[in-house]
Design an enzyme around this catalytic site. Structure first.
Site, mmCIF file in Angstrom:
data_model
loop_
_atom_site.group_PDB
_atom_site.id
_atom_site.type_symbol
_atom_site.label_atom_id
_atom_site.label_comp_id
_atom_site.label_asym_id
_atom_site.label_seq_id
_atom_site.Cartn_x
_atom_site.Cartn_y
_atom_site.Cartn_z
ATOM 1 N N ARG A 90 0.849 -1.268 0.027
ATOM 2 C CA ARG A 90 0.295 0.042 -0.102
ATOM 3 C C ARG A 90 0.864 1.204 -0.080
ATOM 4 O O ARG A 90 0.610 2.191 -0.548
ATOM 5 C CB ARG A 90 -0.781 -0.007 1.243
ATOM 6 C CG ARG A 90 -1.548 1.372 1.603
ATOM 7 C CD ARG A 90 -2.782 1.240 2.509
ATOM 8 N NE ARG A 90 -3.749 -0.031 1.705
ATOM 9 C CZ ARG A 90 -4.643 -0.547 2.590
ATOM 10 N NH1 ARG A 90 -4.838 -0.497 3.622
ATOM 11 N NH2 ARG A 90 -5.509 -1.253 1.718
ATOM 12 N N TYR A 91 1.859 1.151 0.910
ATOM 13 C CA TYR A 91 2.794 2.277 0.867
ATOM 14 C C TYR A 91 4.189 2.180 -0.004
ATOM 15 O O TYR A 91 4.372 1.146 -0.370
ATOM 16 C CB TYR A 91 3.431 2.552 2.270
ATOM 17 C CG TYR A 91 2.404 2.823 3.172
ATOM 18 C CD1 TYR A 91 1.675 4.288 3.341
ATOM 19 C CD2 TYR A 91 1.825 1.945 4.068
ATOM 20 C CE1 TYR A 91 1.095 4.555 4.296
ATOM 21 C CE2 TYR A 91 0.876 2.077 5.118
ATOM 22 C CZ TYR A 91 0.327 3.451 5.232
ATOM 23 O OH TYR A 91 -0.682 3.834 6.021
ATOM 24 N N ARG A 94 7.347 -0.059 1.685
ATOM 25 C CA ARG A 94 7.022 -1.233 2.722
ATOM 26 C C ARG A 94 6.089 -2.078 2.426
ATOM 27 O O ARG A 94 5.136 -1.515 1.673
ATOM 28 C CB ARG A 94 7.091 -0.734 4.305
ATOM 29 C CG ARG A 94 6.198 0.409 4.228
ATOM 30 C CD ARG A 94 6.469 1.391 5.640
ATOM 31 N NE ARG A 94 5.541 2.265 6.100
ATOM 32 C CZ ARG A 94 5.100 3.395 5.536
ATOM 33 N NH1 ARG A 94 5.840 3.626 4.326
ATOM 34 N NH2 ARG A 94 4.234 4.045 6.081
ATOM 35 N N CYS A 103 -3.390 -17.881 14.581
ATOM 36 C CA CYS A 103 -2.886 -17.137 16.009
ATOM 37 C C CYS A 103 -2.981 -17.902 17.257
ATOM 38 O O CYS A 103 -4.015 -18.614 17.182
ATOM 39 C CB CYS A 103 -3.903 -15.759 16.074
ATOM 40 S SG CYS A 103 -3.745 -14.706 14.556
ATOM 41 N N CYS A 107 -8.624 -12.769 18.354
ATOM 42 C CA CYS A 107 -9.290 -11.550 18.752
ATOM 43 C C CYS A 107 -10.480 -11.472 17.945
ATOM 44 O O CYS A 107 -10.639 -11.506 16.741
ATOM 45 C CB CYS A 107 -8.329 -10.516 18.380
ATOM 46 S SG CYS A 107 -6.698 -10.532 18.736
ATOM 47 N N CYS A 110 -10.832 -8.784 15.052
ATOM 48 C CA CYS A 110 -9.849 -8.765 14.048
ATOM 49 C C CYS A 110 -10.076 -8.129 12.763
ATOM 50 O O CYS A 110 -10.986 -8.577 12.223
ATOM 51 C CB CYS A 110 -9.456 -10.289 13.926
ATOM 52 S SG CYS A 110 -8.026 -10.399 12.710
ATOM 53 N N ARG A 112 -8.587 -8.475 10.061
ATOM 54 C CA ARG A 112 -8.415 -9.421 8.768
ATOM 55 C C ARG A 112 -8.969 -10.839 9.096
ATOM 56 O O ARG A 112 -8.539 -11.800 8.741
ATOM 57 C CB ARG A 112 -6.793 -9.815 8.736
ATOM 58 C CG ARG A 112 -6.342 -9.550 7.337
ATOM 59 C CD ARG A 112 -4.815 -9.470 7.392
ATOM 60 N NE ARG A 112 -4.279 -8.268 7.495
ATOM 61 C CZ ARG A 112 -3.376 -7.933 8.342
ATOM 62 N NH1 ARG A 112 -2.509 -8.837 8.597
ATOM 63 N NH2 ARG A 112 -2.843 -6.542 8.245
ATOM 64 N N ASP A 270 -11.323 -0.676 13.576
ATOM 65 C CA ASP A 270 -11.548 -0.662 12.342
ATOM 66 C C ASP A 270 -13.097 -1.082 12.149
ATOM 67 O O ASP A 270 -13.648 -1.617 13.130
ATOM 68 C CB ASP A 270 -10.783 -1.778 11.304
ATOM 69 C CG ASP A 270 -9.172 -1.196 11.192
ATOM 70 O OD1 ASP A 270 -9.328 0.088 11.177
ATOM 71 O OD2 ASP A 270 -8.298 -2.146 11.008
ATOM 72 N N ASP A 307 -6.920 3.623 10.379
ATOM 73 C CA ASP A 307 -6.707 3.038 9.315
ATOM 74 C C ASP A 307 -7.898 3.459 8.252
ATOM 75 O O ASP A 307 -9.026 2.796 8.572
ATOM 76 C CB ASP A 307 -6.444 1.559 9.403
ATOM 77 C CG ASP A 307 -5.239 1.226 8.388
ATOM 78 O OD1 ASP A 307 -4.941 1.790 7.478
ATOM 79 O OD2 ASP A 307 -4.557 0.177 8.918
ATOM 80 N N LYS A 314 -3.078 4.762 7.145
ATOM 81 C CA LYS A 314 -3.283 5.152 8.554
ATOM 82 C C LYS A 314 -3.273 6.777 8.604
ATOM 83 O O LYS A 314 -2.061 7.276 8.057
ATOM 84 C CB LYS A 314 -2.073 4.674 9.581
ATOM 85 C CG LYS A 314 -2.225 3.162 9.472
ATOM 86 C CD LYS A 314 -0.853 2.358 10.443
ATOM 87 C CE LYS A 314 -0.964 1.023 10.211
ATOM 88 N NZ LYS A 314 -0.419 0.443 8.944
#
Ligand SMILES: *Cc1c(COP(=O)(O)O)cnc(C)c1O
Ligand code: SF4
Length: 375
Positions: A90-91, A94, A103, A107, A110, A112, A270, A307, A314
């Site tokens: 996206r950037y 990076r 995981c 969570c 989450c 994603r 999010d 975000d 962000k």
């Protein structure tokens, strides 16, 4: 078998066990598990003090997750910036490199969750494509190894990834994003840390959301990582009923510093499907930053970000410390609300000319004094 493997094997993940342990309706738990895996390590479950507390709300499924009328499955539009399945680019310089679908615990909020826990979406067979992509893009100087949680991989698989990244000359820094030090600190072993330190400059961003998560076990894990020279940052998600309280957040960031973790970001939660019950209003994030900045070590102050939905990246948010900026002065307030004035470097219209042909000079002290008295 290592401690951490025992922890994983003993995790709560079957709907029947979860329903029984927390007194929930088993059909409801099954329906939730169908759309997003449930897993809770015995260690993390042990941190729950009361039903519905800050630890509980993060990982125990809630009926509200079944609400489908709000939120998006891919709120950050990551799939749009994904040239190969394991990369989000996206950037400019990076990338995120998704290397593990699982995981240590899941969570409920989450971002994603459309991919996490699903081995068809994030899979080791996509890792080599990701490495190829990074190899062929010399502008990538920072790789964030993520998932899922990269520390769920074996030391050997993880080392393959780190070694391959280190062999790419344009990759300057590697970061690992992991919630393992919080959910499964037993995974941070001496052999793991010994392997990691071969791949410096290596950074790690961990994920703690509440001061009760910083226990003797997680402190041991974080200290081991810090002793290996890995700079540690923390990313916190602002969550209703978890950490939406300035005093809780202040305690969290102070505790993090005491275990050598620098608070990095606080994320406004999010806009993810089925997580509305955990979101807060944006004013809450700003209130929290206000309650930290100035009142405690500057090192403890993370950047509050949203975000941007749709994939804008962000965006930082700051309380309004600047009250006005004009040609002459900036009027601002400090953390306590006291107002101060900073004189601007004067713009050309404010310069006086002594004589024709002479260079302009700055305003006199008297004139500056005048500016001060303007407010
Ligand atoms: C958060 C994020 C990064 C890293 O952002 P930093 O501000 O450099 O920490 C990179 N790529 C994507 C897609 C991200 O979401
Ligand atoms: S640890 Fe990270 S990737 Fe895994 S469920 Fe939590 S937020 Fe999602």
């Amino acid at each position: 078998m290592d401690d951490w493997q025992q922890q994983l094997r003993g995790s709560l993940s079957e709907p029947e066990d979860i329903a029984e342990r927390f007194g929930l309706d088993v059909d409801m738990v099954r329906r939730i598990a169908n759309s997003f895996d449930i897993r809770i390590t015995p260690y993390y479950a042990g941190l729950i003090k009361n039903k519905g507390d800050a630890i509980y709300r993060q990982i125990v499924p809630d009926e509200a997750e079944l609400a489908v009328n709000s939120g998006a499955s891919d709120p950050l539009n990551e799939d749009n910036d994904s040239p190969v399945p394991s990369i989000v680019h996206r950037y400019p310089d990076r990338v995120l490199f998704l290397v593990s679908h699982s995981c240590a615990s899941y969570c409920r909020f989450c971002t994603r969750k459309r991919k996490v826990g699903d081995a068809t979406k994030i899979n080791p067979r996509y890792i080599d494509d990701g490495l190829d992509y990074i190899r062929h893009h010399p502008e990538i100087r920072d790789v964030i190894v993520s998932g899922g949680d990269p520390l769920m991989l074996s030391d050997k698989k993880l080392e393959y990834i780190l070694k391959s990244l280190r062999a790419i000359s344009h990759v300057q820094i590697i970061r690992i994003g992991s919630r393992v030090p919080c959910f499964l600190p037993q995974r941070i072993t001496r052999p793991l840390v010994k392997m990691l330190k071969k791949y410096h400059p290596l950074y790690m961003n961990v994920h703690f959301n509440h001061p009760d998560e910083i226990t003797s076990e997680s402190s041991r894990a974080l200290n081991l990582l810090a002793d290996a020279g890995i700079p540690l940052g923390n990313q916190t998600v602002l969550l209703k009923g978890v950490n939406d309280d300035p005093m809780v957040m202040r305690q969290l960031v102070q505790k993090l510093l005491s275990v050598r973790v620098r608070p990095y970001y606080i994320y406004q939660a999010d806009y993810v499907r089925g997580t509305e019950y955990l979101r807060t209003r944006v004013e809450k994030g700003l209130e929290i930053i206000e309650a930290i900045r100035g009142w405690t070590s500057g090192l403890a102050v993370p950047t509050l970000v949203i975000d941007a939905p749709g994939g804008g990246g962000k965006i930082p948010l700051l309380p309004n410390y600047v009250q006005s900026i004009d040609n002459d002065k900036v009027v601002m307030r400090n953390y306590k609300g006291d107002v101060f004035v900073y004189p601007q470097v004067l713009s050309p219209s404010k310069f006086r000319t002594h004589k024709k042909g002479q260079r302009p000079v700055m305003a006199t002290t008297n004139e500056l004094q005048e500016l001060h008295t303007l407010i």
